[in-house]
Design a protein around this motif. Structure first.
Motif, PDB file in Angstrom:
ATOM      1  N   ASP A 196       0.851  -1.191   0.000  1.00 33.23           N
ATOM      2  CA  ASP A 196       0.000   0.000   0.000  1.00 33.23           C
ATOM      3  C   ASP A 196       0.883   1.237   0.000  1.00 33.23           C
ATOM      4  N   LEU A 197       0.314   2.327  -0.499  1.00 32.76           N
ATOM      5  CA  LEU A 197       0.992   3.617  -0.506  1.00 32.76           C
ATOM      6  C   LEU A 197      -0.061   4.691  -0.291  1.00 32.76           C
ATOM      7  N   HIS A 198       0.173   5.566   0.678  1.00 35.83           N
ATOM      8  CA  HIS A 198      -0.801   6.629   0.895  1.00 35.83           C
ATOM      9  C   HIS A 198      -0.104   7.905   1.340  1.00 35.83           C
ATOM     10  N   GLU A 199      -0.845   9.015   1.205  1.00 34.08           N
ATOM     11  CA  GLU A 199      -0.389  10.321   1.697  1.00 34.08           C
ATOM     12  C   GLU A 199      -1.578  11.014   2.328  1.00 34.08           C
ATOM     13  N   ARG A 200      -1.337  11.737   3.404  1.00 32.55           N
ATOM     14  CA  ARG A 200      -2.414  12.447   4.103  1.00 32.55           C
ATOM     15  C   ARG A 200      -2.004  13.886   4.328  1.00 32.55           C
ATOM     16  N   ARG A 201      -2.983  14.780   4.193  1.00 34.46           N
ATOM     17  CA  ARG A 201      -2.769  16.200   4.454  1.00 34.46           C
ATOM     18  C   ARG A 201      -3.902  16.703   5.336  1.00 34.46           C
TER      19      ARG A 201
ATOM     20  N   ASP B   3      -0.437  23.095   6.459  1.00 34.66           N
ATOM     21  CA  ASP B   3      -0.945  21.763   6.743  1.00 34.66           C
ATOM     22  C   ASP B   3       0.117  20.877   7.383  1.00 34.66           C
ATOM     23  N   SER B   4      -0.347  19.906   8.194  1.00 34.22           N
ATOM     24  CA  SER B   4       0.532  18.819   8.614  1.00 34.22           C
ATOM     25  C   SER B   4       0.323  17.668   7.628  1.00 34.22           C
ATOM     26  N   ARG B   5       1.377  16.873   7.433  1.00 33.57           N
ATOM     27  CA  ARG B   5       1.328  15.877   6.370  1.00 33.57           C
ATOM     28  C   ARG B   5       1.944  14.566   6.845  1.00 33.57           C
ATOM     29  N   SER B   6       1.550  13.484   6.204  1.00 34.09           N
ATOM     30  CA  SER B   6       2.138  12.184   6.488  1.00 34.09           C
ATOM     31  C   SER B   6       2.060  11.323   5.241  1.00 34.09           C
ATOM     32  N   SER B   7       2.928  10.335   5.182  1.00 28.39           N
ATOM     33  CA  SER B   7       2.891   9.360   4.094  1.00 28.39           C
ATOM     34  C   SER B   7       3.362   8.021   4.643  1.00 28.39           C
ATOM     35  N   GLU B   8       2.938   6.949   3.996  1.00 32.17           N
ATOM     36  CA  GLU B   8       3.343   5.620   4.422  1.00 32.17           C
ATOM     37  C   GLU B   8       3.357   4.698   3.213  1.00 32.17           C
ATOM     38  N   ALA B   9       4.361   3.834   3.169  1.00 28.54           N
ATOM     39  CA  ALA B   9       4.461   2.804   2.142  1.00 28.54           C
ATOM     40  C   ALA B   9       4.827   1.496   2.822  1.00 28.54           C
ATOM     41  N   ASP B  10       4.168   0.410   2.426  1.00 35.26           N
ATOM     42  CA  ASP B  10       4.464  -0.886   3.029  1.00 35.26           C
ATOM     43  C   ASP B  10       4.378  -1.970   1.965  1.00 35.26           C
ATOM     44  N   VAL B  11       5.154  -3.018   2.155  1.00 35.51           N
ATOM     45  CA  VAL B  11       5.080  -4.192   1.313  1.00 35.51           C
ATOM     46  C   VAL B  11       5.304  -5.415   2.194  1.00 35.51           C
TER      47      VAL B  11
ATOM     48  N   VAL C 130       6.410 -18.351   6.750  1.00 33.74           N
ATOM     49  CA  VAL C 130       7.485 -17.365   6.814  1.00 33.74           C
ATOM     50  C   VAL C 130       6.922 -16.048   6.282  1.00 33.74           C
ATOM     51  N   GLN C 131       7.098 -14.992   7.045  1.00 35.25           N
ATOM     52  CA  GLN C 131       6.563 -13.687   6.648  1.00 35.25           C
ATOM     53  C   GLN C 131       7.603 -12.605   6.868  1.00 35.25           C
ATOM     54  N   THR C 132       7.632 -11.654   5.947  1.00 34.33           N
ATOM     55  CA  THR C 132       8.519 -10.509   6.103  1.00 34.33           C
ATOM     56  C   THR C 132       7.821  -9.276   5.544  1.00 34.33           C
ATOM     57  N   TYR C 133       8.127  -8.122   6.120  1.00 34.56           N
ATOM     58  CA  TYR C 133       7.563  -6.891   5.573  1.00 34.56           C
ATOM     59  C   TYR C 133       8.501  -5.722   5.820  1.00 34.56           C
ATOM     60  N   TYR C 134       8.294  -4.701   5.001  1.00 34.89           N
ATOM     61  CA  TYR C 134       9.002  -3.425   5.156  1.00 34.89           C
ATOM     62  C   TYR C 134       7.957  -2.322   5.186  1.00 34.89           C
ATOM     63  N   ASP C 135       8.166  -1.359   6.079  1.00 30.66           N
ATOM     64  CA  ASP C 135       7.207  -0.265   6.254  1.00 30.66           C
ATOM     65  C   ASP C 135       7.992   1.028   6.449  1.00 30.66           C
ATOM     66  N   ARG C 136       7.589   2.058   5.714  1.00 31.00           N
ATOM     67  CA  ARG C 136       8.235   3.368   5.863  1.00 31.00           C
ATOM     68  C   ARG C 136       7.158   4.420   6.134  1.00 31.00           C
ATOM     69  N   VAL C 137       7.309   5.107   7.252  1.00 33.72           N
ATOM     70  CA  VAL C 137       6.367   6.140   7.680  1.00 33.72           C
ATOM     71  C   VAL C 137       7.099   7.468   7.750  1.00 33.72           C
ATOM     72  N   ARG C 138       6.458   8.484   7.217  1.00 30.40           N
ATOM     73  CA  ARG C 138       7.019   9.835   7.325  1.00 30.40           C
ATOM     74  C   ARG C 138       5.908  10.781   7.747  1.00 30.40           C
ATOM     75  N   ARG C 139       6.173  11.583   8.766  1.00 33.19           N
ATOM     76  CA  ARG C 139       5.246  12.613   9.219  1.00 33.19           C
ATOM     77  C   ARG C 139       6.016  13.910   9.357  1.00 33.19           C
ATOM     78  N   TRP C 140       5.430  14.996   8.874  1.00 34.36           N
ATOM     79  CA  TRP C 140       6.110  16.277   8.985  1.00 34.36           C
ATOM     80  C   TRP C 140       5.087  17.405   9.019  1.00 34.36           C
ATOM     81  N   ASP C 141       5.551  18.537   9.516  1.00 31.21           N
ATOM     82  CA  ASP C 141       4.715  19.714   9.717  1.00 31.21           C
ATOM     83  C   ASP C 141       5.301  20.849   8.903  1.00 31.21           C
ATOM     84  N   ASP C 142       4.532  21.340   7.936  1.00 32.44           N
ATOM     85  CA  ASP C 142       5.029  22.431   7.096  1.00 32.44           C
ATOM     86  C   ASP C 142       5.219  23.722   7.886  1.00 32.44           C
TER      87      ASP C 142
END
Length: 632
Positions: A248-253, A261-269, A285-297
């Motif tokens: 999944d891939l998403h972005e929020r504002r 605005d404050s903003r965030s994004s996340e990508a996972d596989v 057997v399971q593996t995943y990678y997740d990247r989260v970013r949150r920031w404030d303009d």
């Protein structure tokens, strides 16, 4: 009318889309639903020795809920408080936290297809960043009570396991458009076959929510929007091998009053391999990678969090009586935090970048003591980067006096282990260091005693009742340092809670089902000798003593569905928030097997009500929406 004619023409032409059959309300089938969160192996819900509630796929579709928190309101063993258009506080068995004391709800583990989605930076949830297409959810298993033996730290008061549908279950296309006074959304999905052994689906959606009024009745300027896209591929090669790949891939504002605005994004596989070794043995057997970013303009503050996780699980039958599951895992979290700097207050971290490794191993044995009696013993050993080795044991005994009745009892130990927020945070008021983390902060500990009764009466009624007594130690408090300031985190609170949880369903006929649920909770917390008592006991949480619901789902006239949920929540004690009663309802009309219209309303009894109070919490307003869903 044009859409209805289009749907009728698609019916005549024939397609691969699979409509939902909402006319089947069999409680007997619900009792036979397989759940996997209680024992980390499939077992009928009727045999699960825990306070577990299952939100089924059809429950979700009938509710009209568009976000995960709104779906979770269907679970009677959860407390769900909405604080803003996208903000929610969700707990099980209390401890909702206190934002004014910077104490957040951190004792509930949330998983999406086995991927942990709580933040390891503070053990809490960003609910506005978690979304799953309602059509793609197979079921949600909600366990109230500790699950540390199988799931590890943070599974203190409960586990929410969101399980999505296989790609083969969602063939064809789907368009979903919803328009309302508070929310607008659009989603598209398509699934199909890849050769003889593989299936796929891809989706995209965007949701927008209007801002609410703040507690004073003024526009809070906190509306938000979030686009998201994702995919899933499943391959069944026969011979017991199944491979899954999803992402999944998403972005929020989100708006902020008087600021950018404050903003965030996340990508996972996530990748999962399952192999059936024999009739009595399987490997995953399971593996995943997740990247989260949150920031404030507004001030440039924020963080980036990368998570790598791998785990292996083996289920096997030893002899004729021992059903064993064991496994091990390793998780690496790496974060980089850019501090918030302002003239009034600053939030710093030392270190501002860190890599932590969480390793664990567990084993659990379900021992058949007789044809109707089972003893479960388990232990998890977890080594986290802040507190070292933690042991979380569990013992459960269950007995079935008849085919339709289960009695069970359990004693468990769980922990909420330290996080960077407990040990590394530095808060400044102007030039004064006001609060710091504590490198000697200890894990918060729970010893839980539970018992339950679950029964199905013929095929028309089902009832579940559970009671619990929880003993807590080393709960987080704020303590002065030897010089007064800075304040530091401490472990100066202890105490116990006890309560009752009950829910049931009754099918009046094949098309009409009633449900009800009720929870009662009491707590006695105290400061330990030597603790300062700063901010009082309310810093642990502000939770209702009672809550309940009455639910009706009626399928009539072949293609109509009317569902209604009346819920009541008692007052929150400190700070006081009045109790409330509210009604959610949905009327759905399936014009054909390809087209459905629905009208949904939420919080219909009052123009607004308040569910929680802290700086920035909103009035939760009445909302209505009209939804059109087309399959092709």
């Amino acid at each position: 009318m044009a859409l209805a004619l289009l749907a009728l023409s698609l019916d005549a032409a024939g397609t691969t889309a699979v409509p939902q059959d909402l006319g089947k309300l069999s409680l007997e089938d619900l009792g036979n639903v397989l759940v996997s969160s209680v024992a980390k192996s499939p077992e009928p819900l009727a045999d699960a020795a825990a306070a577990v509630y299952v939100i089924t796929h059809d429950d979700i579709v009938r509710s009209g809920a568009s976000t995960l928190p709104d779906v979770l309101r269907l679970a009677p063993n959860l407390e769900v408080f909405q604080t803003s258009p996208g903000g929610y506080t969700i707990t099980a068995r209390g401890f909702s936290g206190n934002n004014a004391a910077q104490n957040f709800p951190n004792k509930l583990l949330v998983l999406i297809d086995g991927r942990s989605v709580y933040s390891p930076i503070f053990s809490g949830m960003y609910w506005e960043d978690q979304y799953v297409m309602p059509e793609d959810i197979e079921r949600i298993e909600v366990i109230s009570g500790p699950g540390g033996t199988l799931w590890g730290a943070n599974a203190v008061n409960g586990v929410i396991n969101i399980i999505t549908r296989e790609a083969a279950a969602t063939p064809g296309g789907l368009l979903d458009v919803s328009v309302g006074n508070r929310e607008r959304s659009a989603a598209a999905q398509y699934g199909g076959a890849l050769g003889e052994h593989a299936h796929y689906r891809v989706y995209a959606r965007e949701i927008r929510r209007e801002s609410f009024d703040d507690s004073a009745g003024k526009d809070a300027r906190d509306g938000w929007r979030s686009p998201q896209a994702g995919f899933r591929v499943d391959w069944d090669g026969g011979a017991g091998d199944v491979l899954s790949l999803q992402g999944d891939l998403h972005e929020r504002r989100m708006e902020q009053a008087g600021a950018p605005d404050s903003r965030s994004s996340e990508a996972d596989v996530l990748a999962r391999w399952q192999r059936t070794l024999s009739q009595d043995s399987s490997l995953q057997v399971q593996t995943y990678y997740d990247r989260v970013r949150r920031w404030d303009d507004a001030n440039g503050s924020g963080f980036t969090l990368d998570t790598w996780d791998a785990e292996v699980q083996h289920n096997l039958l030893l002899g004729e009586r021992n059903q064993v599951v064991w496994g091990a895992g390793d998780r690496i979290n790496h974060y980089v935090i850019k501090p918030r700097i302002s003239a009034a207050s600053s939030l710093l971290w030392n270190p501002a970048a860190h890599t932590g490794n969480l390793a664990d191993a567990f084993v659990q044995d379900q021992v058949a003591l007789g044809p109707r009696t089972q003893l479960t013993l388990g232990l998890k050993a977890e080594d986290d980067p802040y507190s070292g080795l933690s042991l979380m044991p569990n013992a459960r005994l269950s007995w079935k006096p008849g085919d339709d009745t289960l009695l069970w009892a359990a004693v468990s130990r769980a922990m909420r282990t330290p996080t960077p927020f407990d040990e590394d945070v530095i808060e400044k008021l102007g030039d004064v260091t006001f609060l710091t983390g504590n490198r000697d902060f200890r894990s918060e500990k729970l010893t839980a005693y539970e018992a339950g009764w679950r029964t199905q009466m013929a095929t028309r009624a089902m009832l579940s009742v559970s009671v619990y007594y929880n003993a807590y130690d080393d709960l987080r408090t704020i303590e002065p340092s030897s010089t007064g300031l800075p304040l530091v985190w401490g472990n100066g609170m202890e105490g116990h809670t006890w309560g009752l949880e009950a829910w049931g369903s009754y099918a009046i006929d094949d098309g009409w089902r009633l449900g009800a649920g009720f929870t009662s909770r009491h707590q006695r917390l105290r400061f330990k000798p030597g603790a300062s008592g700063l901010l009082g006991l309310s810093q642990a949480g502000n939770d209702p003593a009672r809550q309940g619901f009455i639910r009706s789902v009626w399928n009539f006239a072949g293609r109509w569905t009317l569902s209604a949920d009346l819920r009541g929540v008692s007052a929150l004690p400190d700070p006081r928030v009045p109790g409330y009663v509210e009604l959610d309802a949905r009327l759905g009309w399936r014009v054909s097997d390809r087209l459905e219209f629905s009208l949904s309303g939420f919080n219909l009894l009052h123009p607004w009500h308040q569910e929680y109070v802290f700086p920035g919490s909103d009035r939760i307003a009445r909302s209505v929406s009209f939804d059109t869903q087309l399959r092709f």
